[in-house]
Motif scaffolding. Structure first.
Motif, PDB file in Angstrom:
ATOM      1  N   GLY A 200      15.567  75.080   9.352  1.00 15.86           N
ATOM      2  CA  GLY A 200      14.337  74.777   8.637  1.00 15.86           C
ATOM      3  C   GLY A 200      13.868  75.918   7.762  1.00 15.86           C
ATOM      4  N   ALA A 201      14.174  77.162   8.175  1.00 18.65           N
ATOM      5  CA  ALA A 201      13.691  78.324   7.429  1.00 18.65           C
ATOM      6  C   ALA A 201      14.635  78.767   6.328  1.00 18.65           C
ATOM      7  N   ALA A 202      15.954  78.615   6.550  1.00 20.43           N
ATOM      8  CA  ALA A 202      16.903  79.206   5.606  1.00 20.43           C
ATOM      9  C   ALA A 202      18.093  78.326   5.298  1.00 20.43           C
ATOM     10  N   GLY A 203      18.038  77.059   5.668  1.00 19.90           N
ATOM     11  CA  GLY A 203      19.150  76.161   5.394  1.00 19.90           C
ATOM     12  C   GLY A 203      18.896  75.297   4.184  1.00 19.90           C
ATOM     13  N   THR A 204      19.858  74.459   3.864  1.00 24.26           N
ATOM     14  CA  THR A 204      19.733  73.488   2.781  1.00 24.26           C
ATOM     15  C   THR A 204      19.997  72.109   3.341  1.00 24.26           C
ATOM     16  N   GLY A 205      19.126  71.178   3.063  1.00 21.85           N
ATOM     17  CA  GLY A 205      19.308  69.825   3.573  1.00 21.85           C
ATOM     18  C   GLY A 205      18.756  69.677   4.980  1.00 21.85           C
ATOM     19  N   PHE A 206      19.022  68.516   5.561  1.00 18.25           N
ATOM     20  CA  PHE A 206      18.489  68.206   6.884  1.00 18.25           C
ATOM     21  C   PHE A 206      19.318  68.832   8.005  1.00 18.25           C
ATOM     22  N   GLY A 207      20.551  69.176   7.740  1.00 20.54           N
ATOM     23  CA  GLY A 207      21.388  69.801   8.758  1.00 20.54           C
ATOM     24  C   GLY A 207      21.698  68.876   9.918  1.00 20.54           C
ATOM     25  N   PHE A 208      21.921  67.597   9.658  1.00 20.99           N
ATOM     26  CA  PHE A 208      22.247  66.657  10.732  1.00 20.99           C
ATOM     27  C   PHE A 208      23.558  67.062  11.410  1.00 20.99           C
ATOM     28  N   THR A 209      23.606  66.911  12.730  1.00 21.95           N
ATOM     29  CA  THR A 209      24.782  67.363  13.491  1.00 21.95           C
ATOM     30  C   THR A 209      25.431  66.276  14.344  1.00 21.95           C
ATOM     31  N   TRP A 210      24.741  65.168  14.534  1.00 23.17           N
ATOM     32  CA  TRP A 210      25.265  64.129  15.443  1.00 23.17           C
ATOM     33  C   TRP A 210      24.977  62.753  14.886  1.00 23.17           C
ATOM     34  N   PRO A 211      25.925  61.805  15.057  1.00 20.93           N
ATOM     35  CA  PRO A 211      27.311  61.981  15.503  1.00 20.93           C
ATOM     36  C   PRO A 211      28.155  62.644  14.416  1.00 20.93           C
ATOM     37  N   ALA A 212      29.232  63.279  14.812  1.00 18.43           N
ATOM     38  CA  ALA A 212      29.980  64.143  13.900  1.00 18.43           C
ATOM     39  C   ALA A 212      30.508  63.404  12.677  1.00 18.43           C
ATOM     40  N   LYS A 213      30.956  62.165  12.851  1.00 18.54           N
ATOM     41  CA  LYS A 213      31.568  61.440  11.736  1.00 18.54           C
ATOM     42  C   LYS A 213      30.538  61.023  10.694  1.00 18.54           C
ATOM     43  N   PHE A 214      29.365  60.653  11.133  1.00 13.43           N
ATOM     44  CA  PHE A 214      28.289  60.285  10.216  1.00 13.43           C
ATOM     45  C   PHE A 214      26.979  60.759  10.814  1.00 13.43           C
ATOM     46  N   PRO A 215      26.664  62.054  10.626  1.00 13.53           N
ATOM     47  CA  PRO A 215      25.475  62.620  11.283  1.00 13.53           C
ATOM     48  C   PRO A 215      24.182  61.941  10.838  1.00 13.53           C
ATOM     49  N   MET A 216      23.342  61.625  11.814  1.00 12.86           N
ATOM     50  CA  MET A 216      22.064  60.963  11.532  1.00 12.86           C
ATOM     51  C   MET A 216      20.875  61.728  12.085  1.00 12.86           C
ATOM     52  N   ALA A 217      21.138  62.740  12.912  1.00 17.91           N
ATOM     53  CA  ALA A 217      20.032  63.500  13.505  1.00 17.91           C
ATOM     54  C   ALA A 217      20.504  64.925  13.797  1.00 17.91           C
ATOM     55  N   ARG A 218      19.588  65.871  13.707  1.00 18.83           N
ATOM     56  CA  ARG A 218      19.904  67.262  14.070  1.00 18.83           C
ATOM     57  C   ARG A 218      19.407  67.480  15.483  1.00 18.83           C
TER      58      ARG A 218
ATOM     59  N   THR B 195      18.214  84.274   7.560  1.00 17.88           N
ATOM     60  CA  THR B 195      18.475  84.482   6.134  1.00 17.88           C
ATOM     61  C   THR B 195      19.376  83.396   5.543  1.00 17.88           C
ATOM     62  N   LYS B 196      20.104  82.702   6.403  1.00 21.23           N
ATOM     63  CA  LYS B 196      20.986  81.634   5.931  1.00 21.23           C
ATOM     64  C   LYS B 196      21.348  80.756   7.126  1.00 21.23           C
ATOM     65  N   ALA B 197      21.520  79.460   6.881  1.00 23.32           N
ATOM     66  CA  ALA B 197      21.908  78.545   7.954  1.00 23.32           C
ATOM     67  C   ALA B 197      22.680  77.381   7.363  1.00 23.32           C
ATOM     68  N   TRP B 198      23.632  76.886   8.115  1.00 20.71           N
ATOM     69  CA  TRP B 198      24.420  75.756   7.638  1.00 20.71           C
ATOM     70  C   TRP B 198      25.076  75.026   8.807  1.00 20.71           C
ATOM     71  N   VAL B 199      25.666  73.881   8.494  1.00 17.26           N
ATOM     72  CA  VAL B 199      26.382  73.052   9.474  1.00 17.26           C
ATOM     73  C   VAL B 199      27.847  73.018   9.083  1.00 17.26           C
ATOM     74  N   MET B 200      28.724  73.240  10.055  1.00 17.67           N
ATOM     75  CA  MET B 200      30.156  73.227   9.788  1.00 17.67           C
ATOM     76  C   MET B 200      30.711  71.806   9.762  1.00 17.67           C
ATOM     77  N   SER B 201      31.919  71.691   9.293  1.00 18.32           N
ATOM     78  CA  SER B 201      32.616  70.403   9.283  1.00 18.32           C
ATOM     79  C   SER B 201      33.003  70.013  10.706  1.00 18.32           C
ATOM     80  N   PRO B 202      33.351  68.735  10.945  1.00 12.90           N
ATOM     81  CA  PRO B 202      33.742  68.302  12.296  1.00 12.90           C
ATOM     82  C   PRO B 202      34.923  69.094  12.834  1.00 12.90           C
ATOM     83  N   THR B 203      34.926  69.308  14.140  1.00 10.21           N
ATOM     84  CA  THR B 203      35.986  70.105  14.781  1.00 10.21           C
ATOM     85  C   THR B 203      36.799  69.311  15.804  1.00 10.21           C
ATOM     86  N   GLY B 204      36.505  68.045  15.965  1.00  6.74           N
ATOM     87  CA  GLY B 204      37.134  67.253  17.020  1.00  6.74           C
ATOM     88  C   GLY B 204      36.140  66.843  18.083  1.00  6.74           C
ATOM     89  N   SER B 205      34.954  67.454  18.068  1.00  7.96           N
ATOM     90  CA  SER B 205      33.872  67.109  18.986  1.00  7.96           C
ATOM     91  C   SER B 205      33.046  65.973  18.382  1.00  7.96           C
TER      92      SER B 205
END
Length: 361
Positions: free
Chosen positions: A310-328, A340-350
């Motif tokens: 919320g402080a240093a990211g871009t976008g909503f940063g949804f994390t779940w479900p991995a294939k089509f995130p709908m909620a953080r 100073t910076k925040a982001w969400v990584m690509s799916p890892t198999g989880s």
């Protein structure tokens, strides 16, 4: 007589009078009176345009009403009670998605060519923009030098390839890594994969923390389970000690009985009390909370903490479900340090996506 006759017949106008009788006749075969009356009648195209403009304001009242109603969940979500199936928390978990109604109703307004509906849509659009528009601003409030990169990931107990997941997490080059939902068998795999990069490791139950810097103290944190799902570790960074909390709160269920989250809410209260009592100035709380920052039930934890996304990211940063995130529902929350910076990584198999943040201590 001859001259009068010649004068009369020599003049086309006079001839037309003699032929048609009283009244002047124009070249379209209309008398002066008929021409005057015709000139008073509106032109068909102008009348059609006026009818079209009027119709734009008369059409689409149902769409306009739906547009106004779509703003109500955004404005009054705090008044939706949790006493009935935890409906309030369910709405707040997916609150940004209420905005999907705006383009849908906007398309309907265009089809109907309704100016009334278009104006009404400004209400939910303005409300949604005031609530979530800042999340679309790149690097909002962030930037500047950082001292520490941290990563949190629910690796999924049913992960088919933990080795691949470990390799992708290593590529993020974080200084501190927190993992949740680790099985006993997978813990051995992650320890083996992380051994060279992270000499310091703490594991408690289904959560664990790896660090490039020394871990001076660590303990399990009781959040009301028969097994450990949270820990606390003091990491000695070059800038000073930082208290890290890693937690995996109870899961929630959506079924016929509603949004079942009572057990999760109990764990939130217990974890929140221990974080509030933390004596170190720098605090980082990471993990899968099974709830979003909008969910009022997370207040015991989120109160007094800042979201790195919320402080240093871009976008909503949804994390779940991995294939089509709908909620953080995976978070990095801080106190006494600056994101100073925040982001969400690509799916890892989880079934979750990893979250990463850079912090200045």
């Amino acid at each position: 007589m001859k001259s009068a006759s010649r004068h009369a017949y020599g003049c086309p106008l006079a001839a037309s009078r003699l032929w048609y009788g009283p009244g002047v006749v124009n070249n379209r075969g209309m008398s002066d009176r008929q021409t005057a009356v015709a000139s008073l009648k509106p032109k068909p195209r102008a009348a059609s345009r006026r009818r079209s403009r009027a119709g734009k304001w008369r059409r689409g009242w149902v769409i306009a009403a739906l547009a106004v109603l779509s703003a109500f969940p955004l404005l009054f979500h705090r008044y939706v009670p949790n006493s009935i199936g935890n409906l309030g928390s369910l709405l707040e978990t997916f609150l940004p998605w209420v905005g999907v109604a705006i383009p849908i109703l906007g398309g309907a307004a265009l089809v109907r060519r309704s100016a009334t509906a278009g104006v009404a849509l400004l209400i939910p659009a303005l409300v949604w923009g005031l609530m979530f528009g800042h999340l679309l601003i790149p690097n909002r409030g962030g930037g500047g030098p950082s001292d520490l990169r941290v990563l949190s990931h629910n690796v999924d107990a049913a992960n088919p390839d933990p080795v691949k997941t470990a390799q992708e997490l290593l590529a993020a080059d974080a200084d501190v890594v927190a993992l949740e939902e680790i099985t006993t068998a997978d813990l051995k795999i992650y320890k083996a994969q992380f051994a060279k990069a992270y000499p310091h490791v703490v594991s408690r139950g289904t959560v664990a923390l790896w660090s490039k810097y020394p871990v001076e103290e660590s303990k399990s944190v009781d959040v009301g389970f028969s097994w450990t799902r949270a820990l606390r570790a003091e990491v000695s960074t070059p800038q000073g000690k930082v208290a890290f909390y890693v937690a995996h709160l109870a899961s929630v269920r959506i079924g016929t009985s509603g949004f079942t989250s009572n057990q999760r809410n109990d764990t939130i209260k217990q974890l929140g009390e221990q974080i509030a009592a933390e004596k170190l100035a720098g605090v980082v709380v990471m993990g899968d909370f099974n709830g979003t920052a909008n969910d009022r039930s997370l207040a015991p934890i989120t109160s007094g903490l800042r979201s790195a996304q919320g402080a240093a990211g871009t976008g909503f940063g949804f994390t779940w479900p991995a294939k089509f995130p709908m909620a953080r529902i995976d978070h990095i929350l801080v106190r006494g340090v600056v994101p100073t910076k925040a982001w969400v990584m690509s799916p890892t198999g989880s079934d979750h996506r990893p979250v990463v943040a850079e912090l200045r201590i």
